[in-house]
Design a protein around this motif. Structure first.
Motif, PDB file in Angstrom:
ATOM      1  N   ARG A 137       3.690  -4.220   1.015  1.00  0.00           N
ATOM      2  CA  ARG A 137       2.290  -4.644  -0.044  1.00  0.00           C
ATOM      3  C   ARG A 137       1.774  -3.732   1.714  1.00  0.00           C
ATOM      4  O   ARG A 137       1.941  -4.365   3.232  1.00  0.00           O
ATOM      5  CB  ARG A 137       2.419  -5.763   0.390  1.00  0.00           C
ATOM      6  CG  ARG A 137       0.480  -6.501  -0.092  1.00  0.00           C
ATOM      7  CD  ARG A 137      -0.079  -7.879  -0.088  1.00  0.00           C
ATOM      8  NE  ARG A 137       0.684  -7.877  -1.894  1.00  0.00           N
ATOM      9  CZ  ARG A 137       0.804  -7.740  -2.816  1.00  0.00           C
ATOM     10  NH1 ARG A 137      -0.644  -6.633  -3.082  1.00  0.00           N
ATOM     11  NH2 ARG A 137       0.898  -7.850  -3.915  1.00  0.00           N
ATOM     12  N   GLU A 145      -5.941   3.230  -0.552  1.00  0.00           N
ATOM     13  CA  GLU A 145      -5.325   1.645  -0.612  1.00  0.00           C
ATOM     14  C   GLU A 145      -4.756   0.788  -0.009  1.00  0.00           C
ATOM     15  O   GLU A 145      -3.737   0.326  -0.492  1.00  0.00           O
ATOM     16  CB  GLU A 145      -3.825   2.406  -1.840  1.00  0.00           C
ATOM     17  CG  GLU A 145      -4.559   3.954  -3.136  1.00  0.00           C
ATOM     18  CD  GLU A 145      -4.894   2.992  -3.681  1.00  0.00           C
ATOM     19  OE1 GLU A 145      -5.811   2.682  -4.472  1.00  0.00           O
ATOM     20  OE2 GLU A 145      -4.385   3.286  -5.001  1.00  0.00           O
ATOM     21  N   LYS A 148      -2.081  -2.385  -2.080  1.00  0.00           N
ATOM     22  CA  LYS A 148      -1.430  -1.944  -2.531  1.00  0.00           C
ATOM     23  C   LYS A 148      -0.355  -2.171  -2.410  1.00  0.00           C
ATOM     24  O   LYS A 148       0.269  -2.274  -1.682  1.00  0.00           O
ATOM     25  CB  LYS A 148      -1.948  -0.707  -3.577  1.00  0.00           C
ATOM     26  CG  LYS A 148      -3.811  -0.849  -3.914  1.00  0.00           C
ATOM     27  CD  LYS A 148      -3.120  -0.959  -5.282  1.00  0.00           C
ATOM     28  CE  LYS A 148      -4.960  -0.800  -5.545  1.00  0.00           C
ATOM     29  NZ  LYS A 148      -5.073  -0.779  -7.197  1.00  0.00           N
ATOM     30  N   ASP A 245      -2.846  -2.507 -12.147  1.00  0.00           N
ATOM     31  CA  ASP A 245      -2.649  -1.013 -10.938  1.00  0.00           C
ATOM     32  C   ASP A 245      -2.635  -2.143  -9.930  1.00  0.00           C
ATOM     33  O   ASP A 245      -3.338  -2.002  -9.073  1.00  0.00           O
ATOM     34  CB  ASP A 245      -4.396  -0.960 -11.042  1.00  0.00           C
ATOM     35  CG  ASP A 245      -4.502  -0.780 -12.506  1.00  0.00           C
ATOM     36  OD1 ASP A 245      -4.080   0.491 -12.894  1.00  0.00           O
ATOM     37  OD2 ASP A 245      -5.751  -0.615 -13.384  1.00  0.00           O
ATOM     38  N   ALA A 246      -1.260  -2.140  -9.678  1.00  0.00           N
ATOM     39  CA  ALA A 246      -0.960  -3.351  -8.828  1.00  0.00           C
ATOM     40  C   ALA A 246      -0.582  -2.493  -7.097  1.00  0.00           C
ATOM     41  O   ALA A 246      -1.024  -2.394  -6.152  1.00  0.00           O
ATOM     42  CB  ALA A 246      -0.117  -4.645  -9.431  1.00  0.00           C
ATOM     43  N   LYS A 248       0.192   1.687  -5.473  1.00  0.00           N
ATOM     44  CA  LYS A 248      -0.747   2.547  -4.692  1.00  0.00           C
ATOM     45  C   LYS A 248      -0.678   3.872  -5.731  1.00  0.00           C
ATOM     46  O   LYS A 248       0.364   3.584  -6.406  1.00  0.00           O
ATOM     47  CB  LYS A 248      -0.234   3.096  -3.466  1.00  0.00           C
ATOM     48  CG  LYS A 248      -0.706   4.457  -2.805  1.00  0.00           C
ATOM     49  CD  LYS A 248      -0.677   4.677  -1.565  1.00  0.00           C
ATOM     50  CE  LYS A 248      -0.695   5.982  -0.840  1.00  0.00           C
ATOM     51  NZ  LYS A 248       0.155   6.897  -1.371  1.00  0.00           N
TER      52      LYS A 248
END
Length: 288
Positions: A137, A145, A148, A245-246, A248
């Motif tokens: 993460r 990002e 992400k 859309d979790a 990068k």
């Protein structure tokens, strides 16, 4: 939502709305029209006509172009026309083993629409029920990002460093992977795409590696770029790419590539199989 949306999103660039950056007779980049207008200020470095940007006569060597671009980059940053310089030097070339036409700060790469390269490492644990992926993460203060999900290890490819040496360096810096383990990473594929951002074109190429790690190995954040790591079934990671859309933006393609190669997407079941496989190399020829 689906998997193909990521390929479509990362290959939606419009070359017709850009100036071509032509060096030694070949297109090396695509520059947004507005930024080309800024480059026109530097008449001792660039010649601009017929929607093409070229180095002026006399800047014919890599060394001369590199020095001129360094001065331009500092001035553009001083004038607030680009982001801060990052102090990471990248080579300008259309194929990885080509000689560099010049070198430049990483910040300038997307403004000039040049191809950038990177290494992405799928750290995974093999189990009887299929592979599990270590996911990073991204730290909340990252410029790109933040927060992400990312591959266990990933990094841009700087000048004057081999892919393998860069992989080993990034493994140590991002995840505390010992060199003896990092050297076991296998090169498995390339993934290419051609997208646009607010700064410019990104016709990039990612070199993908698989690294099987022991069950008792736990990556640890080292350099502040990663906030935490989590081990999840690869099928779950793929489903997250499919429905959220979790991740990068470009890591979605690396996960899809991993899933295809490890048999997690069935061509008898998923009608998008062929389009996915082809789409992972959609950016191979960004300037044609």
């Amino acid at each position: 939502m689906g998997l193909l949306r990521h390929i479509h999103r990362l290959n939606a660039a419009d070359p017709s709305a850009a100036h071509r950056f032509v060096v030694d007779g070949q297109t090396m980049g695509l520059i947004h029209d507005a930024f080309a207008a800024h480059l026109a200020f530097y008449t001792k470095v660039f010649a601009i006509d017929d929607r093409q940007v070229r180095f002026v006569s006399g800047l014919n060597s890599s060394e001369a172009r590199t020095g001129a671009l360094a001065e331009v980059g500092h001035d553009l940053a001083r004038r607030g026309l680009i982001g801060r310089l990052r102090g990471e030097i990248y080579p300008a070339k259309n194929a990885f083993h080509d000689p560099a036409a010049f070198y430049l700060d990483r910040t300038l790469v997307s403004y000039l629409g040049l191809r950038a390269y990177g290494v992405h490492v799928n750290g995974f644990v093999a189990t009887p029920d299929g592979p599990w992926l270590w996911l990073a993460r991204r730290a909340p203060d990252r410029l790109v990002e933040p927060d992400k999900l990312d591959n266990m290890v990933a990094g841009g490819q700087p000048a004057h460093l081999s892919l393998r040496d860069n992989l080993i360096k990034e493994c140590a810096e991002e995840a505390d992977v010992p060199e003896s383990l990092a050297r076991a990473a296998r090169p498995v594929s390339t993934v290419t795409y051609h997208m646009e951002t607010t700064t410019g074109h990104k016709p990039d190429c990612m070199f993908c590696y698989d690294l099987e790690v022991p069950e008792n190995f736990i990556p640890r954040p080292q350099d502040g770029e990663v906030a935490s790591f989590a081990l999840v079934p690869a099928r779950q990671a793929l489903e997250m790419v499919r429905t959220t859309d979790a991740f990068k933006f470009n890591v979605t393609l690396v996960v899809i590539d991993f899933a295809l190669r490890h048999g997690l997407i069935d061509p008898d079941v998923d009608p998008s199989f062929e389009a996915l496989a082809a789409g992972l190399r959609a950016g191979d020829q960004p300037f044609t």
